[in-house]
Design an enzyme around this catalytic site. Sequence first.
Site, PDB file in Angstrom:
ATOM      1  N   CYS A 116      40.175  30.931  45.868  1.00  0.00           N
ATOM      2  CA  CYS A 116      40.723  31.939  46.587  1.00  0.00           C
ATOM      3  C   CYS A 116      39.640  33.113  46.599  1.00  0.00           C
ATOM      4  O   CYS A 116      39.992  33.840  47.553  1.00  0.00           O
ATOM      5  CB  CYS A 116      41.953  32.522  45.824  1.00  0.00           C
ATOM      6  SG  CYS A 116      41.780  33.430  44.343  1.00  0.00           S
ATOM      7  N   GLN A 117      38.554  33.099  46.232  1.00  0.00           N
ATOM      8  CA  GLN A 117      37.615  34.130  46.376  1.00  0.00           C
ATOM      9  C   GLN A 117      37.478  34.566  47.805  1.00  0.00           C
ATOM     10  O   GLN A 117      37.206  35.870  48.108  1.00  0.00           O
ATOM     11  CB  GLN A 117      36.344  34.018  45.557  1.00  0.00           C
ATOM     12  CG  GLN A 117      36.246  33.581  44.023  1.00  0.00           C
ATOM     13  CD  GLN A 117      36.615  32.347  43.649  1.00  0.00           C
ATOM     14  OE1 GLN A 117      37.344  31.580  44.366  1.00  0.00           O
ATOM     15  NE2 GLN A 117      36.122  32.096  42.574  1.00  0.00           N
TER      16      GLN A 117
END
Length: 184
Positions: A70-71
């Site tokens: 998800c970064q």
Amino acid sequence: MNVAGLFAGVGGFEHGLARAGHDAELLCEIDSSARLVLSDRFPTIRLRKDVREIGRLPSSVQILAAGFPCQDLSQAGKTAGIRGRQSGLIGEVFRLIEKSRPRWVILENVSFMLRLKKGAAMKLITEKLEEYGYDWAYRVVDSRSFEVPHRRKRVFIVASLDADPSLVLFADEAGEPKKRGIRG
């Protein structure tokens, strides 16, 4: 059904699926600390380090679960989007879907992906699912609904080759799915 867990973390999906009667067959996680937890929780399951090194899923896998990175999609992250260095690894999920054709796909990520770059991540994901012949539904779930002491909203996408995924994703709800893509 047999499960492959990509970006498995400490095995939350796989643990829940095991409680529902499904069996993990393959797990993949790059983080060494998380792999230690997986080895302890699932000592007999084949554990791979890097999704890019998996040629195809075992033919017996019917459920592919992936909480992909998800970064690049998080408000707290770089907001590079779905094609960012980390979140772009969703492409590996689609490579394995194309080669292996699991009956069910479960994807999870941060809810901000629905707004980031006008929903480009969701658009890419749903278009790819449809391209491969999957019907899909999604739902935003807040962790506070499960009596945990923090708030985290997550998007869950469930897709199937031969069933209505909204019947699974919304089995405990009277409401309609937020959106779904059904062929035909």
